[in-house]
Enzyme design. Sequence first.
Site, PDB file in Angstrom:
ATOM      1  N   ARG B  60       0.843  -1.188   0.000  1.00  0.00           N
ATOM      2  CA  ARG B  60       0.000   0.000   0.000  1.00  0.00           C
ATOM      3  C   ARG B  60       0.882   1.242   0.000  1.00  0.00           C
ATOM      4  NH1 ARG B  60      -5.019  -1.035  -1.776  1.00  0.00           N
ATOM      5  NH2 ARG B  60      -6.215  -2.439  -0.433  1.00  0.00           N
ATOM      6  N   ALA B  72     -10.656  -7.606  -1.329  1.00  0.00           N
ATOM      7  CA  ALA B  72     -11.481  -6.406  -1.426  1.00  0.00           C
ATOM      8  C   ALA B  72     -11.235  -5.717  -2.755  1.00  0.00           C
ATOM      9  CB  ALA B  72     -11.151  -5.455  -0.281  1.00  0.00           C
ATOM     10  N   GLU B  88     -14.071  -9.550  -7.505  1.00  0.00           N
ATOM     11  CA  GLU B  88     -12.821  -9.252  -6.801  1.00  0.00           C
ATOM     12  C   GLU B  88     -12.268 -10.496  -6.093  1.00  0.00           C
ATOM     13  OE1 GLU B  88     -10.849  -6.712  -6.782  1.00  0.00           O
ATOM     14  OE2 GLU B  88     -12.055  -5.098  -7.648  1.00  0.00           O
ATOM     15  N   GLU B  92      -8.580 -11.752  -7.112  1.00  0.00           N
ATOM     16  CA  GLU B  92      -7.472 -11.641  -6.168  1.00  0.00           C
ATOM     17  C   GLU B  92      -7.015 -12.974  -5.585  1.00  0.00           C
ATOM     18  OE1 GLU B  92      -7.960  -7.065  -4.561  1.00  0.00           O
ATOM     19  OE2 GLU B  92      -8.178  -8.692  -3.120  1.00  0.00           O
ATOM     20  N   GLU B 136      -2.141  -4.421 -10.037  1.00  0.00           N
ATOM     21  CA  GLU B 136      -2.127  -5.079  -8.728  1.00  0.00           C
ATOM     22  C   GLU B 136      -1.006  -6.110  -8.673  1.00  0.00           C
ATOM     23  OE1 GLU B 136      -6.563  -5.230  -6.733  1.00  0.00           O
ATOM     24  OE2 GLU B 136      -6.022  -6.794  -8.141  1.00  0.00           O
TER      25      GLU B 136
END
Lengths: 173, 173
Positions: B60, B72, B88, B92, B136
């Site tokens: 992050r 999330a 999601e 993920e 991501e």
Amino acid sequence: MNEKTLKEEIIYKGKILNLKKVDVLLDTGVESVREIVEHKGAVAIVVFKENKFLFVKQYRKAFDEILTEIPAGKLEEGENPYDCALRELEEETGYIAEDMELMQIIYPTPGFCTEKIYLYNASKIKKGNVRFDVDEDLTSEWIEKKEVIRMVSNGDIKDGKTIIGVVLYTLLL
Amino acid sequence: MNEKTLKEEIIYKGKILNLKKVDVLLDTGVESVREIVEHKGAVAIVVFKENKFLFVKQYRKAFDEILTEIPAGKLEEGENPYDCALRELEEETGYIAEDMELMQIIYPTPGFCTEKIYLYNASKIKKGNVRFDVDEDLTSEWIEKKEVIRMVSNGDIKDGKTIIGVVLYTLLL
């Protein structure tokens, strides 16, 4: 896992937050843009006495709703979180904490915001004086633990730090 | 308790958020300024199976840290939260939920941001395919419930929605 900063642009410098745009390079080789809200951080205080939790009811412009929250407030420049928690608790509820324990440091929205919330538990309190900030308008209220758990489970309590405070207190202490 | 809007100014329109400045008039007669971050909302999913919770580890930028979070993601324009959670979770972690229950709608930072997080519990899952968003970079991991509670109480899990998800699940279900 890391993201290297390629470029940083300050979009806005404000009263309670700044906004910046950061061009980043991921370890995977992909370039992306992160929009980051800079926030000074905040405190929130769980007060539990005679089987009741202490709350404030406050209008929140972001939702145009009156929310039930635990006492809380933003850190002032250079302010120690413990001192801030003492100050905010008395300002918002009129209670002075004789001792507080740091329960947790929470990142409420790490995807885009630097805010940390220092969550305290005030176990001993005495009467002081309510003194709201000039732009605050709120009321405080004690609510029975059983009713609080009902309000969390049925969605009457929606504020993240408040759910964390009462549920962690109930589960861990 | 209310705050009347006197003037609204859009400061920034971005990829994941907008920023506006609102001049308000409180019921007390005081004028103030609210800086409001507009956010489309997000979903988060609690997956619990064989006494383990499912997490993702993700860098992050706001904290320059790798955080342990429940799966999330952000709502796309016009997307249904349930569909977003399904999408999601598979993107993920590679798991497809066969059924999900809405546990809670959380306001993580109502003091300045319109974000709502729709928190789901996926009780039945089957294998699908991991497909991250292009920007991501994350890994998924199952962690024993006892270890998760330890990580929440000692501060190894800091993300707000994750604390709420695992603690509410543990306390209420």
